[in-house]
Design an enzyme around this catalytic site. Structure first.
Site, PDB file in Angstrom:
ATOM      1  N   ASP A  38       0.973  -1.141  -0.007  1.00 47.18           N
ATOM      2  CA  ASP A  38       0.030  -0.092  -0.084  1.00 47.18           C
ATOM      3  C   ASP A  38       0.934   1.262   0.133  1.00 47.18           C
ATOM      4  O   ASP A  38       2.078   1.176   0.431  1.00 47.18           O
ATOM      5  CB  ASP A  38      -0.985  -0.003   1.357  1.00 47.18           C
ATOM      6  CG  ASP A  38      -1.553   1.298   1.708  1.00 47.18           C
ATOM      7  OD1 ASP A  38      -2.176   2.001   0.775  1.00 47.18           O
ATOM      8  OD2 ASP A  38      -1.174   1.630   2.661  1.00 47.18           O
ATOM      9  N   ASP A 232      -1.703  -0.831   6.080  1.00 48.37           N
ATOM     10  CA  ASP A 232      -1.908  -0.185   7.420  1.00 48.37           C
ATOM     11  C   ASP A 232      -3.361   0.176   7.577  1.00 48.37           C
ATOM     12  O   ASP A 232      -3.932   0.305   8.858  1.00 48.37           O
ATOM     13  CB  ASP A 232      -1.082   0.912   7.458  1.00 48.37           C
ATOM     14  CG  ASP A 232      -1.413   2.292   6.644  1.00 48.37           C
ATOM     15  OD1 ASP A 232      -1.984   1.886   5.498  1.00 48.37           O
ATOM     16  OD2 ASP A 232      -1.651   3.439   6.851  1.00 48.37           O
ATOM     17  N   ASP A 236      -7.315  -1.746   3.634  1.00 47.89           N
ATOM     18  CA  ASP A 236      -6.367  -3.021   3.309  1.00 47.89           C
ATOM     19  C   ASP A 236      -6.743  -4.487   3.928  1.00 47.89           C
ATOM     20  O   ASP A 236      -6.160  -5.301   3.331  1.00 47.89           O
ATOM     21  CB  ASP A 236      -4.920  -2.708   3.883  1.00 47.89           C
ATOM     22  CG  ASP A 236      -4.545  -1.541   2.983  1.00 47.89           C
ATOM     23  OD1 ASP A 236      -4.637  -1.019   1.877  1.00 47.89           O
ATOM     24  OD2 ASP A 236      -3.740  -0.773   3.666  1.00 47.89           O
TER      25      ASP A 236
HETATM   26  P1  ADP Z   1      -5.341   5.248  -0.354  1.00 51.09           P
HETATM   27  O1  ADP Z   1      -5.019   4.092  -1.265  1.00 51.09           O
HETATM   28  O2  ADP Z   1      -4.555   6.235  -0.656  1.00 51.09           O
HETATM   29  O3  ADP Z   1      -5.644   5.030   1.099  1.00 51.09           O
HETATM   30  P2  ADP Z   1      -8.272   6.020  -0.719  1.00 51.09           P
HETATM   31  O4  ADP Z   1      -8.991   4.856  -1.499  1.00 51.09           O
HETATM   32  O5  ADP Z   1      -8.584   6.045   0.785  1.00 51.09           O
HETATM   33  O6  ADP Z   1      -6.754   5.919  -1.124  1.00 51.09           O
HETATM   34  O7  ADP Z   1      -8.576   7.241  -1.430  1.00 51.09           O
HETATM   35  C1  ADP Z   1      -8.447   7.451  -2.835  1.00 51.09           C
HETATM   36  C2  ADP Z   1      -8.354   8.861  -3.329  1.00 51.09           C
HETATM   37  O8  ADP Z   1      -9.844   9.103  -2.974  1.00 51.09           O
HETATM   38  C3  ADP Z   1      -7.893  10.021  -2.645  1.00 51.09           C
HETATM   39  O9  ADP Z   1      -6.395   9.900  -3.246  1.00 51.09           O
HETATM   40  C4  ADP Z   1      -8.430  11.152  -2.694  1.00 51.09           C
HETATM   41  O10 ADP Z   1      -8.289  11.936  -4.058  1.00 51.09           O
HETATM   42  C5  ADP Z   1      -9.620  10.826  -2.849  1.00 51.09           C
HETATM   43  N1  ADP Z   1     -10.211  10.835  -1.252  1.00 51.09           N
HETATM   44  C6  ADP Z   1     -10.529   9.840  -0.441  1.00 51.09           C
HETATM   45  N2  ADP Z   1     -11.180  10.278   0.887  1.00 51.09           N
HETATM   46  C7  ADP Z   1     -11.064  11.922   0.706  1.00 51.09           C
HETATM   47  C8  ADP Z   1     -11.295  12.855   1.516  1.00 51.09           C
HETATM   48  N3  ADP Z   1     -11.651  12.727   2.720  1.00 51.09           N
HETATM   49  N4  ADP Z   1     -11.350  14.137   0.849  1.00 51.09           N
HETATM   50  C9  ADP Z   1     -11.115  14.366  -0.317  1.00 51.09           C
HETATM   51  N5  ADP Z   1     -10.508  13.234  -1.260  1.00 51.09           N
HETATM   52  C10 ADP Z   1     -10.677  12.054  -0.785  1.00 51.09           C
HETATM   53 MG    MG Z   2      -2.498   3.087   3.760  1.00 53.43          MG
END
Ligand code: ADP
Ligand code: MG
Length: 287
Positions: A38, A232, A236
């Site tokens: 990740d 983490d 995941d």
């Molecule tokens: P990661 O693998 O980095 O944990 P996520 O699936 O949680 O990715 O999030 C993917 C994308 O969705 C982020 O890169 C962002 O662009 C958008 N995103 C997620 N949560 C938020 C939030 N609270 N505010 C704004 N954008 C968000």
């Molecule tokens: Mg992470």
């Protein structure tokens, strides 16, 4: 493997901060062909900070107030930034988190959207020709989020997270051990590639929705590979369970630690190649 040698091996590992849930995983780690990692909180420190904001003060107020309802690390960075700027937070009437996309909130009589391209596409927001600026942030390895208020584009907030200092060395060692190293992230392709380059990873699977992470692990297994997943986040957990070996970051969420077969203390990535060395030594002693 004799129970005694396994016990000695897991004991040695534990002393270094590698906590196996059972001796069988010490043997399993010996057979790995690939390791999937990740990005945020695993390869990076997971403490993102706002580096750029292109909107006006009203946009910041609404955006930060809306993000107060989100538990995402990106939201934490935005709230901290607005707090530093002495922004008055306003009350949020409705809040919706859209996994892998962003958030939608209703506050001060307005609809606020914060998130990635997918979110803006879903709500048919016109980016008003700001794609180029977005690409620039992403090329720098920043996670750029778009803001729309009442359906109109209002700016970009870019966030950067630094890589763990030992990540490049850990990845080099894993490759030397013959493992394929792959990054798996919900972030966009360009940002993911920029971070991957900093740590020496050349295989990236980006833009993956939380519920798709486990499917990606299965696809690699279907190619006949034994795969470890390192992560983490709550997101995941299914992938950690699906992988042949799930490795949790000790500084990560309880959910990830529960789902994993072993945990590395302090999230120190060098402990992963070390665990593999201990596994090899244990197996060799047996033979
Ligand atoms: P990661 O693998 O980095 O944990 P996520 O699936 O949680 O990715 O999030 C993917 C994308 O969705 C982020 O890169 C962002 O662009 C958008 N995103 C997620 N949560 C938020 C939030 N609270 N505010 C704004 N954008 C968000
Ligand atoms: Mg992470």
């Amino acid at each position: 493997a004799t129970p005694t040698s396994i016990m000695v091996g897991t004991g040695r590992a534990a002393e270094s901060g590698i906590l196996f849930k059972g001796g069988e995983h010490l043997e399993g780690i010996h057979q790995l062909n690939a390791i999937v990692m990740d990005k945020t909180g695993t390869i990076t420190k997971g403490k993102p900070e706002v580096t750029d904001f292109t909107g006006d003060e009203e946009a910041l107020q609404l955006l930060a107030s809306a993000e107060k309802g989100s538990e995402h690390p990106l939201a934490g960075a935005i709230v901290a930034y607005a707090t530093e700027k002495n922004i008055d937070f306003v009350e949020v009437d409705e809040f919706d988190s859209i996994p892998g996309h962003g958030i939608e909130a209703r506050l001060a009589g307005k609809q606020v959207l914060v998130g990635n391209r997918k979110l803006m596409n879903d709500y048919q927001i016109d980016m008003e020709g700001n794609e180029e600026e977005l690409v620039e942030f992403e090329t720098d390895g920043k996670t750029a989020m778009l803001i729309a208020i009442d359906g109109a584009y209002r700016g970009i907030v870019a966030v950067a997270d630094t890589i763990k200092e030992t990540a490049p060395q850990a990845i080099r060692e894993l490759k030397e051990q013959g493992l394929e190293v792959i990054m798996l992230t919900g972030d966009n392709e360009r940002t993911a590639q920029a971070i991957a380059k900093q740590v020496g990873i050349d295989q990236v699977i980006a833009g993956v929705l939380p519920e798709e992470k486990a499917d990606k692990i299965k696809e690699i297994q279907d190619m006949g590979k034994k795969v470890a997943m390192v992560g983490d986040g709550v997101n995941d957990a299914p992938a950690l369970v699906t992988a042949d070996i799930g490795i949790a970051i000790g500084t990560g969420t309880e959910v990830a630690i529960e789902a994993a077969d072993l945990t590395i203390l302090g999230g120190e990535l060098l402990l992963i190649p070390k665990a593999i060395r201990i596994s090899h030594a244990t197996i060799q002693n047996i033979r």
